[in-house]
Write an enzyme that holds these catalytic residues in place. Structure first.
Site, mmCIF file in Angstrom:
data_model
loop_
_atom_site.group_PDB
_atom_site.id
_atom_site.type_symbol
_atom_site.label_atom_id
_atom_site.label_comp_id
_atom_site.label_asym_id
_atom_site.label_seq_id
_atom_site.Cartn_x
_atom_site.Cartn_y
_atom_site.Cartn_z
ATOM 1 N N ASP A 78 11.574 -28.847 -9.474
ATOM 2 C CA ASP A 78 10.438 -29.443 -8.781
ATOM 3 C C ASP A 78 9.272 -29.716 -9.718
ATOM 4 O OD1 ASP A 78 10.065 -26.606 -8.985
ATOM 5 O OD2 ASP A 78 8.448 -26.740 -7.512
ATOM 6 N N GLU A 134 9.482 -23.964 -7.615
ATOM 7 C CA GLU A 134 8.770 -22.996 -8.453
ATOM 8 C C GLU A 134 7.264 -23.212 -8.410
ATOM 9 O OE1 GLU A 134 6.788 -21.578 -12.170
ATOM 10 O OE2 GLU A 134 7.035 -23.641 -11.453
#
Length: 361
Positions: A78, A134
């Site tokens: 991400d 994350e």
């Protein structure tokens, strides 16, 4: 999970810089990693030497050669939200790749994927982890979910988190906790202040203790970690004409990884003896583990000076599993999350080559 026929393609046979661009050009802002996870899963399942498993939008691919050591290479899929920096842009003359995720951390992901595809017989078994979420609240973190529900998928002797580190090794990481230190008093009208007890004034002693604090600097595996104990918020007050009956000083303690969370809390509790403390946040540090054979060989392969990691990263999740870990990846972390995020091409290629040398020597 079956991928859609509309899943964008990533080509693991191409060079690692082109692969980085392919990853960058698939939008994967946190909680929207589906398209990229589909592409990664489809690409990895084409290789017979890998056992590929998927949990949500996190992908785990492993070799299963029965070797005496296993290492883990991990990176998150991400990114933070787009900031007028999508899609990627390559400045060949300057040797710089610009755009969202350039250093944090699709260049690191590209290195992981390239190695996963091309190292059919590494000298150690390898687990490659590409995980979701994350960049947001820990409850969504794909690595954390795996560590909690299926730690066997992450098992190994040594782990490398490919967060940007200027293509140098940052070993372990600090732990962190926050406490609220509370002082109490008694309200009264400020015109008759002697009838009350000012809680904000009492907080002065809390701040004086912090001002006098001498940081602990333990040396672990030859690396000096510099601890920190600091006030980060002060809150209190009722109204402009009221003596306050409560004041809260929020304190952040960054502790070296030779202390557990329990030991860190015990230190802070003793430091603020006589005050009411409330623990609001805590995360363990990560030991560097540089004495392990895998770690030593890795340091020899990548060369350069090893430094301690000041701050907290997901390497700490590996320490909870009893596994030493380091941060090592292309890119300057100072440019992560910035509109002008970028990475030097030379760092992407040097990281790939160093890891390839380590895993084939």
């Amino acid at each position: 999970m079956t991928t859609s026929p509309d899943t964008p393609e990533i080509d693991l046979t191409t060079d690692v810089v082109t692969l980085t661009r392919q990853l960058m050009d698939i939008n994967s802002v946190s909680l929207h990693e589906l398209e990229l996870a589909d592409a990664v899963e489809r690409a990895l399942t084409a290789y017979d030497h890998l056992v590929v498993e998927r949990r949500g939008n996190s992908i785990v691919a492993r070799t299963d050669l029965g070797l005496s050591e296993r290492v883990v290479l991990a990176g998150h899929l991400d990114t933070v939200p787009v900031n007028d920096n999508f899609p990627s842009r390559l400045d060949e003359a300057a040797g710089i790749l610009h755009g969202l995720g350039a250093c944090d951390m699709k260049s690191g992901d590209a290195v992981i994927l390239k190695l996963a595809a091309t190292l059919e017989k590494p000298n150690r078994d390898v687990t490659y982890v590409l995980y979701e979420a994350e960049e947001i609240e820990a409850v969504h973190n794909g690595l954390g979910k795996l560590a909690e529900s299926e730690p066997e998928l992450l098992a190994g002797d040594f782990a490398i988190l490919m967060e940007p580190s200027n293509a140098g090794v940052e070993a372990g990481c600090q732990g962190t906790l926050r406490v609220e230190v509370r002082t109490s008093g008694e309200r009264s009208h400020s015109a008759r202040s002697w009838r009350g007890d000012n809680a904000i004034h009492k907080a002065g002693e809390v701040l004086r203790r912090l001002e006098a604090y001498v940081p602990r600097k333990p040396v672990i595996d030859g690396l000096e970690y510099h601890e920190g104990l600091n006030a980060v918020f002060v809150s209190g007050g009722v109204a402009g004409n009221v003596i306050p009956d409560e004041c809260v000083v929020t304190v952040n303690y960054r502790f070296a990884p030779d202390r557990s969370e329990e030991e860190a809390l015990a230190f802070v509790t003793e430091f603020f003896e006589g005050y009411d403390l409330t623990l609001t946040d805590s995360a363990p540090g990560a030991l560097p583990g540089l004495e392990r054979p895998s770690a030593k060989a890795f340091i020899d392969a990548v060369g350069g000076e090893v430094g301690p990691k000041f701050g907290w990263t997901d390497v700490a999740r590996f320490t909870v599993l009893g596994m030493p870990a380091v941060n090592y990846g292309p890119g300057d972390p100072m440019f992560a999350h910035k509109a002008d995020e970028h990475v030097r091409i030379s760092e992407i290629t040097s990281c790939e080559q160093a890891l390839r040398d380590w895993l084939t020597a």
